[in-house]
Design a protein around this motif. Structure first.
Motif, short mmCIF file in Angstrom:
data_model
loop_
_atom_site.label_atom_id
_atom_site.label_comp_id
_atom_site.label_asym_id
_atom_site.label_seq_id
_atom_site.Cartn_x
_atom_site.Cartn_y
_atom_site.Cartn_z
N SER A 13 0.84 -1.22 -0.07
CA SER A 13 0.02 0.01 -0.06
C SER A 13 0.88 1.16 0.03
O SER A 13 0.42 2.28 -0.77
CB SER A 13 -0.96 -0.05 1.17
OG SER A 13 -0.50 0.00 2.40
N LEU A 41 -6.83 5.10 -4.62
CA LEU A 41 -8.02 4.62 -3.94
C LEU A 41 -7.85 3.13 -3.69
O LEU A 41 -8.39 2.71 -2.66
CB LEU A 41 -9.32 4.84 -4.92
CG LEU A 41 -9.83 5.86 -4.94
CD1 LEU A 41 -11.17 5.95 -5.92
CD2 LEU A 41 -10.39 6.48 -3.75
N TYR A 42 -6.96 2.56 -4.47
CA TYR A 42 -6.64 0.95 -4.27
C TYR A 42 -5.73 1.06 -3.02
O TYR A 42 -5.79 0.01 -2.14
CB TYR A 42 -5.84 0.34 -5.51
CG TYR A 42 -5.44 -1.06 -5.16
CD1 TYR A 42 -6.46 -2.08 -5.16
CD2 TYR A 42 -4.06 -1.27 -5.03
CE1 TYR A 42 -5.89 -3.35 -4.76
CE2 TYR A 42 -3.65 -2.66 -4.71
CZ TYR A 42 -4.56 -3.60 -4.50
OH TYR A 42 -4.18 -4.89 -4.36
N ILE A 44 -5.86 3.13 -0.44
CA ILE A 44 -6.61 3.26 0.66
C ILE A 44 -7.47 2.28 1.01
O ILE A 44 -7.48 1.74 2.07
CB ILE A 44 -7.45 4.61 0.19
CG1 ILE A 44 -6.78 5.89 0.34
CG2 ILE A 44 -8.38 4.83 1.33
CD1 ILE A 44 -7.28 7.15 -0.32
N GLU A 45 -7.87 1.48 -0.18
CA GLU A 45 -8.64 0.17 0.32
C GLU A 45 -7.81 -0.86 1.00
O GLU A 45 -8.39 -1.51 1.80
CB GLU A 45 -9.14 -0.29 -0.96
CG GLU A 45 -10.12 -1.35 -0.78
CD GLU A 45 -10.87 -1.81 -2.11
OE1 GLU A 45 -11.61 -2.91 -1.92
OE2 GLU A 45 -10.67 -1.27 -3.05
N TYR A 48 -7.44 0.49 4.37
CA TYR A 48 -8.67 0.04 5.21
C TYR A 48 -8.80 -1.34 5.45
O TYR A 48 -9.46 -1.85 6.60
CB TYR A 48 -9.70 0.47 4.32
CG TYR A 48 -11.34 0.06 4.90
CD1 TYR A 48 -11.64 0.81 6.07
CD2 TYR A 48 -12.11 -0.78 4.25
CE1 TYR A 48 -13.15 0.34 6.39
CE2 TYR A 48 -13.37 -1.25 4.86
CZ TYR A 48 -13.75 -0.57 5.88
OH TYR A 48 -14.81 -0.88 6.24
N PHE A 49 -8.44 -2.34 4.72
CA PHE A 49 -8.65 -3.74 5.01
C PHE A 49 -7.73 -4.26 6.30
O PHE A 49 -8.10 -4.99 6.74
CB PHE A 49 -8.28 -4.44 3.69
CG PHE A 49 -7.90 -5.85 4.00
CD1 PHE A 49 -9.14 -6.92 4.15
CD2 PHE A 49 -6.77 -6.53 3.97
CE1 PHE A 49 -9.02 -8.02 4.18
CE2 PHE A 49 -6.77 -8.06 4.17
CZ PHE A 49 -7.77 -8.78 4.38
N TYR A 68 -16.88 2.56 7.76
CA TYR A 68 -17.49 1.34 7.13
C TYR A 68 -17.92 1.47 5.82
O TYR A 68 -17.49 0.37 4.97
CB TYR A 68 -18.14 0.49 8.05
CG TYR A 68 -18.74 -0.88 7.54
CD1 TYR A 68 -17.90 -2.04 7.57
CD2 TYR A 68 -20.07 -1.05 7.26
CE1 TYR A 68 -18.49 -3.17 7.21
CE2 TYR A 68 -20.66 -2.23 6.69
CZ TYR A 68 -19.64 -3.43 6.79
OH TYR A 68 -20.03 -4.42 6.47
N SER A 70 -17.61 3.95 3.67
CA SER A 70 -16.97 5.23 2.92
C SER A 70 -16.18 4.38 1.76
O SER A 70 -15.90 5.22 0.71
CB SER A 70 -15.81 5.61 3.92
OG SER A 70 -14.74 4.81 4.28
N ILE A 71 -15.75 3.27 1.75
CA ILE A 71 -15.10 2.83 0.44
C ILE A 71 -15.80 2.82 -0.86
O ILE A 71 -15.67 2.94 -1.81
CB ILE A 71 -14.29 1.19 0.71
CG1 ILE A 71 -13.56 1.43 1.99
CG2 ILE A 71 -13.90 0.59 -0.55
CD1 ILE A 71 -12.13 2.23 1.43
N TYR A 75 -15.25 5.22 -4.43
CA TYR A 75 -15.38 4.61 -5.68
C TYR A 75 -16.50 5.35 -6.59
O TYR A 75 -16.42 5.65 -7.88
CB TYR A 75 -15.35 3.34 -5.80
CG TYR A 75 -14.27 2.67 -5.55
CD1 TYR A 75 -13.16 2.67 -6.34
CD2 TYR A 75 -13.72 1.85 -4.64
CE1 TYR A 75 -11.85 2.25 -6.25
CE2 TYR A 75 -12.68 1.16 -4.25
CZ TYR A 75 -11.74 1.29 -4.98
OH TYR A 75 -10.65 0.83 -4.80
#
Length: 78
Positions: A13, A41-42, A44-45, A48-49, A68, A70-71, A75
């Protein structure tokens, strides 16, 4: 073993954040900006994971409830 996988995902990340910054500042065309945005964005995802599957959720549950959904909203407008 799981900590090693989580460390690899964290490194991936961070690398993705730097990659998106390089794509964004390389040239300001629409193509580079869009690829940089989706790459960011990837990243950030991925972060987040890592947050959602770690022990931080047990310590700070209010942040998990706030982030929860926001992902999907990230997108959507992009």
């Amino acid at each position: 073993m799981m900590n090693l996988i989580r460390l690899f995902l964290f490194a991936q990340s961070l690398f993705t954040v730097f990659l998106s910054g390089g794509l964004f500042f390389r040239n300001r065309s629409l193509k580079s900006t869009a690829i940089a945005g989706f790459t960011l964005l990837y990243a950030i995802e991925l972060l987040y994971f890592l947050y959602g599957t770690g022990a931080m959720v047990n310590i700070y549950p209010q942040l998990y409830r706030r982030i929860y959904f926001s992902i999907g909203f990230l997108y959507g407008p992009f």
